[in-house]
Design an enzyme around this catalytic site. Structure first.
Site, PDB file in Angstrom:
ATOM      1  N   TYR A  24      76.625  28.802 -31.095  1.00 21.02           N
ATOM      2  CA  TYR A  24      77.950  28.378 -31.561  1.00 21.02           C
ATOM      3  C   TYR A  24      78.195  28.852 -32.991  1.00 21.02           C
ATOM      4  O   TYR A  24      77.270  28.895 -33.798  1.00 21.02           O
ATOM      5  CB  TYR A  24      78.046  26.843 -31.499  1.00 21.02           C
ATOM      6  CG  TYR A  24      77.828  26.321 -30.100  1.00 21.02           C
ATOM      7  CD1 TYR A  24      78.820  26.457 -29.123  1.00 21.02           C
ATOM      8  CD2 TYR A  24      76.615  25.722 -29.734  1.00 21.02           C
ATOM      9  CE1 TYR A  24      78.611  26.003 -27.826  1.00 21.02           C
ATOM     10  CE2 TYR A  24      76.398  25.270 -28.437  1.00 21.02           C
ATOM     11  CZ  TYR A  24      77.402  25.415 -27.490  1.00 21.02           C
ATOM     12  OH  TYR A  24      77.189  24.977 -26.205  1.00 21.02           O
ATOM     13  N   HIS A 101      84.701  29.562 -23.185  1.00 17.12           N
ATOM     14  CA  HIS A 101      83.460  29.013 -23.740  1.00 17.12           C
ATOM     15  C   HIS A 101      83.019  29.891 -24.891  1.00 17.12           C
ATOM     16  O   HIS A 101      83.032  31.128 -24.772  1.00 17.12           O
ATOM     17  CB  HIS A 101      82.355  28.956 -22.683  1.00 17.12           C
ATOM     18  CG  HIS A 101      82.733  28.117 -21.510  1.00 17.12           C
ATOM     19  ND1 HIS A 101      82.749  26.736 -21.582  1.00 17.12           N
ATOM     20  CD2 HIS A 101      83.174  28.450 -20.275  1.00 17.12           C
ATOM     21  CE1 HIS A 101      83.158  26.263 -20.418  1.00 17.12           C
ATOM     22  NE2 HIS A 101      83.432  27.277 -19.612  1.00 17.12           N
TER      23      HIS A 101
HETATM   24  C1  DQA Z   1      80.597  25.217 -24.163  1.00 12.65           C
HETATM   25  C2  DQA Z   1      79.418  25.430 -23.216  1.00 12.65           C
HETATM   26  C3  DQA Z   1      79.033  24.151 -22.517  1.00 12.65           C
HETATM   27  O1  DQA Z   1      77.951  24.371 -21.620  1.00 12.65           O
HETATM   28  C4  DQA Z   1      78.596  23.125 -23.541  1.00 12.65           C
HETATM   29  O2  DQA Z   1      78.272  21.909 -22.910  1.00 12.65           O
HETATM   30  C5  DQA Z   1      79.606  22.936 -24.627  1.00 12.65           C
HETATM   31  C6  DQA Z   1      80.315  24.090 -25.148  1.00 12.65           C
HETATM   32  C7  DQA Z   1      80.912  26.491 -24.974  1.00 12.65           C
HETATM   33  O3  DQA Z   1      81.962  26.541 -25.588  1.00 12.65           O
HETATM   34  O4  DQA Z   1      80.102  27.424 -24.983  1.00 12.65           O
HETATM   35  O5  DQA Z   1      79.764  21.840 -25.151  1.00 12.65           O
HETATM   36  O6  DQA Z   1      81.732  24.892 -23.401  1.00 12.65           O
END
Ligand code: DQA
Length: 148
Positions: A24, A101
């Site tokens: 992230y 995502h």
């Molecule tokens: C997410 C990926 C999901 O698996 C995870 O639970 C998240 C963030 C992403 O933005 O990569 O909270 O949605």
């Protein structure tokens, strides 16, 4: 011309900036929204945002979405992988939607590879960080421009 896009962030997205930097960006959700707003204005779109950690509230945001938006960008976080309630609420919203995502969910743990909303979305963007939201906005824009 349809131009209103609502961006819905789900569970734990409010903790952006404190999540695993391997997956992230190190920016806060507010900073992400500033970036997305800029992308949207470059693309001639009006964007609104909402985030919640409560599944029922996320469903209610979807129920209300047709009153405030012509298209949706959805990052439901972990709910993506198992919430049939959110899947059904998205069906009720009946708006074009793109699944976004930040991380590459299909290349991570097995349980993240399933998305219960994907079949209802016109596209999915994953693993492209903040820039993925720009790509998702472009996708939703071309979908909203298709004749009804
Ligand atoms: C997410 C990926 C999901 O698996 C995870 O639970 C998240 C963030 C992403 O933005 O990569 O909270 O949605």
């Amino acid at each position: 011309m349809k131009h209103r896009v609502e961006v819905l962030h789900g569970v734990n997205l409010d903790t952006l900036g404190r999540r695993d930097p391997a997956f992230y960006p190190r920016i806060s959700l507010t900073e992400l929204e500033v970036r997305v707003k800029r992308f949207a204005s470059e693309l001639g779109l009006d964007v609104t945002f909402a985030q919640t950690n409560h599944e029922g509230e996320f469903c209610e945001l979807l129920h209300r979405a047709p009153q405030v938006a012509d298209g949706l960008l959805l990052n439901p976080g972990a709910w993506t992988h198992y919430s049939y309630a959110i899947r059904d609420a998205l069906e009720v919203a009946a708006l074009p939607a793109v699944e976004v995502h930040l991380s590459p969910v299909d290349e991570r743990e097995e349980w993240r590879r399933k998305s219960v909303i994907r079949e209802l979305c016109v596209g999915t963007v994953q693993g492209k960080g903040v820039d993925g939201y720009r790509e998702a906005l472009e996708m939703i824009r071309s979908e909203m421009r298709k004749p009804a």
